[in-house]
Design an enzyme around this catalytic site. Structure first.
Site, short mmCIF file in Angstrom:
data_model
loop_
_atom_site.label_atom_id
_atom_site.label_comp_id
_atom_site.label_asym_id
_atom_site.label_seq_id
_atom_site.Cartn_x
_atom_site.Cartn_y
_atom_site.Cartn_z
N ALA A 142 0.82 -1.21 0.00
CA ALA A 142 0.00 0.00 0.00
C ALA A 142 0.86 1.26 0.00
O ALA A 142 0.47 2.28 -0.57
CB ALA A 142 -0.94 0.00 1.19
N THR A 143 2.02 1.20 0.62
CA THR A 143 2.89 2.39 0.62
C THR A 143 3.27 2.76 -0.81
O THR A 143 3.19 3.93 -1.20
CB THR A 143 4.15 2.13 1.45
OG1 THR A 143 3.77 2.02 2.82
CG2 THR A 143 5.15 3.26 1.33
N GLN A 183 -6.72 -0.75 5.14
CA GLN A 183 -7.37 -1.30 6.34
C GLN A 183 -8.83 -1.66 6.07
O GLN A 183 -9.53 -2.10 6.98
CB GLN A 183 -7.31 -0.28 7.48
CG GLN A 183 -5.91 0.09 7.92
CD GLN A 183 -5.23 -1.01 8.71
OE1 GLN A 183 -5.83 -2.04 9.01
NE2 GLN A 183 -3.98 -0.80 9.03
N HIS A 218 -0.70 -7.81 3.13
CA HIS A 218 -0.51 -8.40 4.46
C HIS A 218 -1.52 -7.91 5.49
O HIS A 218 -1.49 -8.33 6.63
CB HIS A 218 0.93 -8.17 4.95
CG HIS A 218 1.23 -6.77 5.37
ND1 HIS A 218 1.39 -6.42 6.67
CD2 HIS A 218 1.38 -5.63 4.66
CE1 HIS A 218 1.66 -5.12 6.75
NE2 HIS A 218 1.65 -4.62 5.53
N THR A 243 9.29 -7.01 -13.04
CA THR A 243 8.61 -8.30 -13.11
C THR A 243 7.66 -8.46 -11.93
O THR A 243 8.05 -8.23 -10.78
CB THR A 243 9.65 -9.43 -13.09
OG1 THR A 243 10.55 -9.23 -14.17
CG2 THR A 243 9.00 -10.78 -13.20
N CYS A 257 4.45 2.03 12.53
CA CYS A 257 5.50 2.87 11.97
C CYS A 257 5.99 3.89 12.98
O CYS A 257 7.14 4.28 12.96
CB CYS A 257 4.98 3.63 10.76
SG CYS A 257 3.89 2.69 9.75
#
Lengths: 206, 445
Positions: free
Chosen positions: B115-116, B223, B245, B283, B369
């Site tokens: 997502a980052t 989320q 994840h 890839t 984080c």
């Protein structure tokens, strides 16, 4: 102009001639063209991996595409009233080297038709012959002209996604049809092209 | 050790102390104590209650991935042989599974590393593509760090960024948003579900406003995907970030939804072989993509069941804690939220001390984080939580694999420890005596 691109331009011209005149595909030209099919249609999504496909299939597919393209052209001309409009529309091209080319073409022609017919010296333009299978006829328009042209089809957008130096007023030349409203427009040719034929030369997948 | 702990407890409970030096000392001591260490032999691993940080991989996802880690190793972009073809078809199947979960077209899904990256791509990509005409981007103060940091980078490049404040319930003020949109606004980025306080933004309304004003709308749904039903067409979302994840999939993979009609154009961050429609060259890692696809597929099947179960467990936890101890505040809107993310502030207790006391439960005081910094969460500050309360907050994350027993244990332990810490706290004592803490003038020695 390299030999390869000269020969490709020759065959593209040949194909275009056939489209315009609706002459049945000549057997000889078919043999001549067939080795170039993977190149001409290199950017085609449907035909990706053409080498592995039987040639006959791609030829059929091409014939089908060209038929519909011919139909589109005839429809366009019918809209303008006569089969071959005499009315000319002036277009200014700004080529890669910054030189301005003044040219004109019949109403109903696309920008790609114009480039091919007037034999403008724009390298690598229109590799797929206006079949929406490449982004080599990518041109940049003025915002006003861009808005005037109206909505873009998903297919054109898909190909534009792959264009080099995309801007928010980019179009594919083969999809821009000249009309009286477009008299005197300026068309900028971007600095480069993403041509699948060239990346084919680069070798196997990364 | 004992002495140190007591010092922390005492110092920790005196938060709000105006001395920076004192605060620094507290931080240093606390940092010393929650320093990472290996579990000792025969020591049990703590219960996992931090499902917002990451989730365990669903075994069904692993089953789907394994063949592509070992046998089917072809490059999905190889077009000249069977190894490439089988990997490609697996990748395309995964793409469809991701698309189905959010009611999109498979052609609108781009695989990324998480997502980052998706957030970076969409914010920088869209802003930079339209920079000649549009120079303004809107986001909120409670966004994830990667959104805020991308915006900072854009600011350095000369863009104009508006960081919208949120209301005290954590939701965006729609009227303010509408007033903030300008002629040259290219993008609005508002997250769907907040990772710290779990509030769910009114994405449908934001989408409607953005569409009517001809502005692209990006939402970070890391989320939310797989946890609440999502329909990108109904929501009128133009870009959506997805993480693997957070939905019981593998780490290191994510996806970005990029709308085809109206077409969203963006400048790619990564150039190269032109994979993923030229938006993300490189890839595609087939096993990870397959894992993400499988995780999305499972999430779709289990969505309803998971949601009702998570809601039930969350209610159980909150009710138990709230009924036993007073002065517990739930951060964020009580209605507009994803139930699996509960952020509670325990007044007069220091969050880090509580975390240490609850060391047999894996919890966090905010997002993973920022948990190293011991600063109070910027999200809590943005919703106007008092500094003291912000320091005493703990996030409980409940997910697919949480059990009733785990929730009960956590609740009991939490109640017991909060009571114990409060008994030690001079602040709590003062409050019991009826002293208003706000009226106290702290002096510096």
């Amino acid at each position: 102009m390299s030999v390869a691109s000269a020969s490709i331009q020759f065959f593209t011209r040949l194909l275009r001639y056939r489209t315009k005149c609706a002459v049945p595909f000549h057997a000889a030209s078919r043999i001549l063209i067939s080795p170039y099919l993977p190149q001409v249609f290199g950017g085609n999504k449907v035909l990706l991996g053409t080498c592995a496909q039987p040639l006959r299939q791609s030829r059929q597919q091409m014939a089908h595409r060209q038929q519909s393209w011919g139909q589109i052209c005839r429809d366009r001309l019918a809209e303008t009233g006569s089969l071959r409009s005499e009315e000319k529309v002036t277009v200014y091209f700004i080529n890669r080297d910054g030189r301005k080319i003044t040219t004109s073409s019949a109403k109903g022609d696309s920008l790609l038709d114009l480039v091919v017919e007037q034999n403008l010296d724009i390298e690598g333009f229109g590799a797929c012959e206006g079949t929406l299978a490449c982004s080599t006829c990518h041109v940049i328009l003025d915002q006003k002209v861009y808005n005037q042209l109206g909505p873009i089809t998903d297919e054109e957008n898909d190909m534009l996604d792959l264009a080099f130096g995309l801007t928010d007023t980019s179009r594919l030349g083969c999809q821009v049809c000249l009309s009286r409203d477009l008299e005197g427009i300026t068309v900028r040719v971007p600095d480069g092209v993403n041509d699948m034929r060239r990346s084919d030369d680069a070798g196997p997948t990364l | 050790m004992m002495r140190k702990t007591v010092t922390t407890k005492l110092l920790g409970s005196m938060r709000g102390f105006p001395s920076h030096r004192m605060n620094y000392a507290v931080n240093a001591v606390a940092r010393e104590l929650i320093k990472s260490r290996e579990l000792e032999k025969d020591e049990l691993r703590p219960l996992y209650m931090d499902f917002q940080a990451t989730t365990p991989m669903d075994p069904r996802v692993l089953d789907a991935m394994l063949p592509y880690q070992v046998n089917y190793y072809g490059n999905p972009h190889s077009r000249t042989h069977a190894y490439g073809w089988e990997s490609e078809s697996a990748m395309e199947k995964a793409r469809k599974q991701v698309a189905d979960l959010i009611a999109a077209d498979p052609r609108e899904i781009v695989f990324t590393s998480g997502a980052t990256e998706s957030n970076n791509m969409s914010i920088k990509g869209v802003a930079r593509f339209y920079k000649s005409k549009k120079k303004h981007v809107i986001t909120t103060q409670t966004e994830h760090k990667c959104v805020l940091d991308s915006c900072r980078v854009l600011e350095a490049e000369g863009f104009d960024i508006t960081y919208l404040p949120v209301k005290t319930n954590g939701l965006v003020d729609l009227q303010l948003l509408e007033e903030t949109i300008r002629q040259d606004t290219s993008l609005v980025s508002v997250m769907t579900v907040n990772n710290e306080i779990g509030v769910r933004q009114p994405v449908e309304d934001i989408g409607r406003i953005c569409r009517s004003r001809n502005v692209f709308f990006h939402t970070d749904a890391a989320q939310a995907v797989g946890k609440i039903p999502i329909n990108v067409s109904d929501w009128k979302v133009d870009l959506m970030s997805i993480s693997g994840h957070k939905i019981y999939g593998p780490k290191g993979v994510g996806a970005l939804y990029v709308r085809r009609r109206p077409r969203v154009r963006m400048e790619p961050l990564q150039n190269g072989g032109g994979q993923e429609r030229g938006l993300r060259s490189g890839t595609v890692p087939t096993p990870l993509a397959v894992g993400l696809g499988a995780a999305c597929d499972i999430a779709q099947q289990e969505l309803e069941y998971d949601h009702s179960r998570v809601s039930m467990l969350a209610n159980r936890l909150v009710r138990k804690i709230m009924s036993e101890i007073p002065d517990v505040v739930m951060n964020g809107d009580p209605e507009q939220r994803y139930p699996g993310c509960i952020n509670l502030s325990f007044a007069y207790v220091e969050g880090e001390s509580l975390l240490m006391a609850l060391k047999d439960v894996a919890l966090s005081s905010g997002s993973a984080c920022t948990s190293a910094s011991l600063e109070p969460s910027y999200v809590l500050r943005a919703i106007g939580t008092d500094e003291d309360l912000a320091h005493s907050s703990i996030r409980f994350g409940i997910g697919r694999f949480s059990t009733e027993a785990e929730v009960d244990y956590t609740a009991d332990k939490c109640i017991q420890q909060v009571k114990r810490l409060r008994e030690m706290s001079p602040l709590w004592e003062m409050v019991q005596e009826g002293i208003d803490l706000k009226s106290i003038k702290w002096t510096q020695h």
